[in-house]
Design an enzyme around this catalytic site. Structure first.
Site, PDB file in Angstrom:
ATOM      1  N   CYS A  91      -4.064   0.500  -2.628  1.00 50.49           N
ATOM      2  CA  CYS A  91      -3.909  -0.696  -1.812  1.00 50.49           C
ATOM      3  C   CYS A  91      -2.824  -1.613  -2.380  1.00 50.49           C
ATOM      4  CB  CYS A  91      -5.206  -1.495  -1.773  1.00 50.49           C
ATOM      5  SG  CYS A  91      -6.570  -0.706  -0.916  1.00 50.49           S
ATOM      6  N   GLU A 117      -2.979  -4.801  -2.949  1.00 49.57           N
ATOM      7  CA  GLU A 117      -3.464  -5.781  -3.938  1.00 49.57           C
ATOM      8  C   GLU A 117      -3.515  -5.169  -5.326  1.00 49.57           C
ATOM      9  OE1 GLU A 117      -4.727  -4.958  -1.052  1.00 49.57           O
ATOM     10  OE2 GLU A 117      -5.850  -6.575  -0.098  1.00 49.57           O
ATOM     11  N   ASN A 129       0.849  -1.190   0.000  1.00 52.01           N
ATOM     12  CA  ASN A 129       0.000   0.000   0.000  1.00 52.01           C
ATOM     13  C   ASN A 129       0.885   1.241   0.000  1.00 52.01           C
ATOM     14  OD1 ASN A 129       0.615  -0.912   2.665  1.00 52.01           O
ATOM     15  ND2 ASN A 129      -0.989   0.349   3.545  1.00 52.01           N
ATOM     16  N   CYS A 136     -10.204  -5.262   0.087  1.00 48.25           N
ATOM     17  CA  CYS A 136     -11.337  -4.326   0.036  1.00 48.25           C
ATOM     18  C   CYS A 136     -12.123  -4.518  -1.262  1.00 48.25           C
ATOM     19  CB  CYS A 136     -10.848  -2.881   0.177  1.00 48.25           C
ATOM     20  SG  CYS A 136     -10.165  -2.194  -1.346  1.00 48.25           S
ATOM     21  N   GLU A 178       0.331   5.238   0.552  1.00 50.36           N
ATOM     22  CA  GLU A 178      -0.629   6.263   0.962  1.00 50.36           C
ATOM     23  C   GLU A 178      -0.229   7.625   0.423  1.00 50.36           C
ATOM     24  OE1 GLU A 178      -1.037   5.727   5.236  1.00 50.36           O
ATOM     25  OE2 GLU A 178      -2.204   3.894   4.911  1.00 50.36           O
ATOM     26  N   CYS A 197     -10.353  -3.570  -4.565  1.00 46.32           N
ATOM     27  CA  CYS A 197      -9.330  -4.545  -4.973  1.00 46.32           C
ATOM     28  C   CYS A 197      -9.975  -5.822  -5.505  1.00 46.32           C
ATOM     29  CB  CYS A 197      -8.393  -4.845  -3.807  1.00 46.32           C
ATOM     30  SG  CYS A 197      -7.341  -3.426  -3.418  1.00 46.32           S
TER      31      CYS A 197
END
Ligand code: THU
Length: 136
Positions: free
Chosen positions: A57, A59, A46, A92, A48, A95
């Protein structure tokens, strides 16, 4: 089905990726590794952003590494997610949708530093998905 050796390679790559996570805001490290159609492994963490909503993210980062590699077609056979937490983390919704593009039937494995593991196929995590065939 995921061969033991592939699982080991994915776990190693996902752990390394998690160690590279850029997460100064959440402090929540995630590493992901996808197994491609050719058997190659692509990892992502990830990343940010000070503008929080621009965070990507782990993934999706891993899937995009596969797509950017030029492997054709870019198939996702399995994705392994690692978080250095006591409980595993499921991918999530965003993803799941991105995984569906290249691996609608892929195996999703979530691992952590505790004994728990989540293991499911993507079509169970994202039933009735919208995908490429809807645009054909
Ligand atoms: N995160 C992921 O990398 N993957 C997920 O499936 C869920 C959330 C990241 C995004 C953000 O950097 C942090 O975890 C907290 O939401």
């Amino acid at each position: 089905m995921l061969a033991d050796d592939d699982r080991r390679r994915l776990l190693e790559a996902a752990k390394l990726a998690a160690s590279r996570a850029y997460c100064p805001y959440s402090r929540f490290r995630v590493g992901a590794a996808v197994l491609s159609g050719s058997g190659a492994v692509f990892a992502g963490c990830n990343v940010e952003n000070a503008s929080y909503g621009l965070t990507i993210c782990a993934e999706r980062n891993a899937v995009f590494q596969l797509a950017a590699s030029g492997e054709s077609p870019p198939l996702v056979r399995a994705v392994l997610i690692y978080t250095p937490t006591p409980a595993p983390t499921a991918p999530c919704g965003a993803c799941r949708q991105v995984l569906n593009e290249f691996g609608p039937g892929c195996l999703v494995v979530s691992t952590c530093d505790g004994p728990g593991v989540i293991e499911a196929t993507l079509d169970r995590l994202l039933p009735g998905a919208f995908g490429p065939r809807d645009l054909a």
